[in-house]
Design an enzyme around this catalytic site. Sequence first.
Site: not given
Length: 302
Positions: A244, A278
Amino acid sequence: MPTTAADRRSRATWTLDLPSGRRLALTAGRPRVVGILNVTPDSFSDGGLFLDPGRALDHALRLAEEGAEVLDVGAESTRPGGGVYGAGARPVPAAEEIGRLLPVVERLRARLDLPISVDTRKAAVARAALGAGADLVNDVSALGDPEMAKVIAAAGCPVVLMHSRGELGSMQTGISFRAVVAEVRDELAASRARALAAGIAPGRIVLDPGLGFGKTAAQNLELLARLDELAALGAPLLVGASRKSFLGQVTGEPPAGRLAGSLAAAAWCARGGAALVRVHDVGATRRFLAAWAAIEDAGGAS
Ligand code: HH2
């Protein structure tokens, strides 16, 4: 957060019963690795690579070989708008999402015995994917679709309720938290209460702080550093930090090369009591977490 050998022996554990009869055993602080399969043209780090069902299947088989313990298949990018991703992802109509997803879920189900999670905000998509053999629903809108709770309760499957604030297309503008950890904790508790009231069994609920969804980079880092305060809610936690942009801001890595930052985040997930992470880079994360656990166990033995 477990700190002593006695604490570690008393780690929280859960078993998620999946509709197919499969079971997924979870332990706080020993996260299972959920491999990401984005069947999308526009995901932020791997958009377009696996839109073709054959390529998606090959990638999923590779993730399974690398040690994925769950596969999370999504057919709509959810990169939020108003920040580094400009206007954010284009919303995908349900029929288009189903058209991308189903051939992949069907092939995966035929080839793999792993739990398959479907990453969708739409009840119609969840229903179709569960019908094709998916085992759980990962909903970044935490039951935003009024029909979603009914689909999940009827299927008797687990659900991931992710925290976010605002609409996906604009959630990176006007972010305002006074105390991000306490507010995310309380809002996750409220999401769980809504799910329970809608008939979803308590043992089927997984919570997720929603890193990157309506939060600043500093807030994402704080949530990771203080994850144990969210683990105190008592539900298994799934965390999605992989690749991210808040990690790229720290390390200077481009999206597909954010492995170092993603592994540092995985370490903080393990330390903070996450039950699932994840990730895009499954093999490296499995090896990293195995080493992490071995070191932690060595300290707890004395
Ligand atoms: N993050 C993304 C998508 N789904 N689901 C959960 N539960 N938690 C997350 O943090 C999360 C999620 C975004 O990552 P990615 O799928 O790689 O990108 P895109 O949304 O652009 O497809």
